[in-house]
Design a protein around this motif. Structure first.
Motif, PDB file in Angstrom:
ATOM      1  N   SER A  90       7.650   6.927 -14.709  1.00  9.08           N
ATOM      2  CA  SER A  90       7.327   6.646 -13.316  1.00  9.08           C
ATOM      3  C   SER A  90       8.222   5.575 -12.710  1.00  9.08           C
ATOM      4  N   THR A 105       6.098  10.569 -12.083  1.00  7.52           N
ATOM      5  CA  THR A 105       5.154  10.380 -10.984  1.00  7.52           C
ATOM      6  C   THR A 105       5.771   9.599  -9.811  1.00  7.52           C
ATOM      7  N   PHE A 108      -2.145  14.417 -11.444  1.00  4.52           N
ATOM      8  CA  PHE A 108      -1.189  13.322 -11.246  1.00  4.52           C
ATOM      9  C   PHE A 108      -0.562  13.345  -9.862  1.00  4.52           C
ATOM     10  N   ASN A 112      -1.140   8.056 -12.037  1.00  2.00           N
ATOM     11  CA  ASN A 112      -0.256   7.793 -10.906  1.00  2.00           C
ATOM     12  C   ASN A 112       0.705   6.678 -11.275  1.00  2.00           C
TER      13      ASN A 112
END
Lengths: 304, 102
Positions: free
Chosen positions: A52, A90, A198, A234
């Protein structure tokens, strides 16, 4: 208050360094030290890894080498004893949504041994408005709209987009079309099927003044409540915060680029400069596996 | 009277400069400053981002939109029509401000 507890737990995770394993059993998460879990030998093959907030293009003091730390993160995935089935990113792949930044990011991400990559956009990836650069590269799985679902090893995965069409002063939002699509997508799934959802921004409210949440959070939680095992993932806030609500575990990922302040500390959610020796402890990835009991288990790993 | 005589040559000088902004909004610490700006139709507003974090200037009704402004980047827009223009940062929508065009 739950949020405070979550933040305290998150700090505990940051301090542990080696990583914490979260096992989901009958809807209750228990934290186990990663080393201990490894000796027990009950950690199954990784189902997927989460990467992420790589922010390719960022070059300020908080981390002048974000391509280097993304490469380190990928090396960490590539050296896992058993390769995950796929990877998810993400969002905030890039810092400023430029073609050049996306090119660099894709070159690095293509070095993942696992060839399948599912990505959702962060607000930094769609600063041009329609998100042309992002959707040209990552929109194929969803026909260009960004949100879609797929199944892998009996688990149902849902990718959501909550960074388009922000309203003034608002939180992230799915919008009516996506919310209806989500309702229909989940309606046909049996309650016994494990679900992983997600998106980039938190799908639960962490800190409203900084927009750390999603407008339809309550609707989403309502739709997920009937399932026996749910993980909602997330990025966006560049630190781990976790909470459990019934059978739903909400978990935010670390960034591979730079940390951000805790909610409400300082003027806003900008890059946080930490002593150079500490940066690697605040960057990392998450790995999700199914253990021998058939339950979803979540492990966080830091670069240092 | 004295003021007018002095002001005329000054205005002429400024109008000749190519990127003259009638108003400037700085972006610092996740805020637009000033948050409310009033200008006349035909005036240009320039925004400059002083934060290490990128920001954007995006009109709520779609009238104008900057690209992502990195530290020290600027964006200008000329307002031809009177009205009230609310705008936000599309990266941090908690940031909001207004341009009023008379």
């Amino acid at each position: 208050m739950n949020d405070k507890t979550s933040r305290r737990d998150a700090l505990k995770c940051l301090g542990m360094g080696a990583g914490t394993l979260f096992t989901l059993s009958s809807g209750v998460f228990g934290a186990v030290d990663l080393a201990e879990a490894a000796t027990r030998g009950n950690v199954g093959a990784p189902l997927f890894v989460q990467i992420s907030d790589s922010h390719i293009g960022f070059n300020k003091d908080a981390n002048p080498d974000v391509t280097g730390t993304l490469k380190e993160s990928i090396a960490m995935v590539n050296t896992l004893p058993v390769q995950p089935g796929f990877a998810i990113h993400t969002g905030d792949i890039t810092h400023l949504s430029t073609a050049e930044q996306f090119d660099t990011a894709q070159q690095i991400l293509s070095t993942l041994k696992t060839s399948e990559l599912h990505a959702v956009p962060g607000e930094h990836d769609v600063t041009d408005g329609p998100g042309t650069e992002f959707f040209n590269r990552f929109g194929k799985a969803s026909g260009g709209r960004g949100y879609y679902s797929f199944d892998s090893q009996g688990v149902h995965f849902v990718a959501l987009v909550n960074v388009m069409n922000f309203k003034a002063g608002g939180l992230g939002a799915l919008g009516d079309d996506q919310l209806t699509w989500l309702k229909n997508d989940l309606a046909s799934r049996p309650a016994s099927q494990p679900i992983v959802v997600f998106a980039h921004m938190p799908l639960w409210t962490i800190y409203e003044p900084w927009g750390w949440g999603t407008a339809e959070a309550l609707d989403i939680a309502q739709m997920l409540r009937r399932f026996g095992s749910v993980i909602v993932l997330n990025g966006h806030i560049h630190q781990i915060v976790q909470k459990t609500e019934g059978n739903i575990t909400f978990h935010t990922a670390r960034s591979t680029a730079y940390p951000q302040p805790q909610a409400g500390v300082g003027p806003g959610p900008g890059p946080l400069k930490v002593p150079a020796g500490d940066l690697g402890k605040m960057l990392g990835i998450s790995s999700i596996s199914i253990n021998r009991a058939g339950k979803l288990a979540l492990t966080d790993k830091t670069l240092a | 009277m004295k003021f007018r005589i002095l002001a005329l040559p000054l205005l002429a000088l400024l109008a000749a400069a190519p990127a003259f902004a009638d108003a400037t909004v700085t972006i610092k610490n996740f805020d637009y400053s000033p948050m409310d700006v009033t200008i006349k139709a035909g005036d240009t507003v320039t925004w400059k981002n002083l934060d290490g974090e990128p920001h954007t200037v995006v009109s709520v009704d779609g009238a104008f939109r900057s690209k992502a402004l990195d530290e020290n980047d600027s964006y200008s827009f000329k307002f031809d029509k009177p009205g009230t223009y609310k705008y936000i940062c599309s990266i941090h929508p908690q940031m909001k401000a207004t341009i009023t065009v008379q």
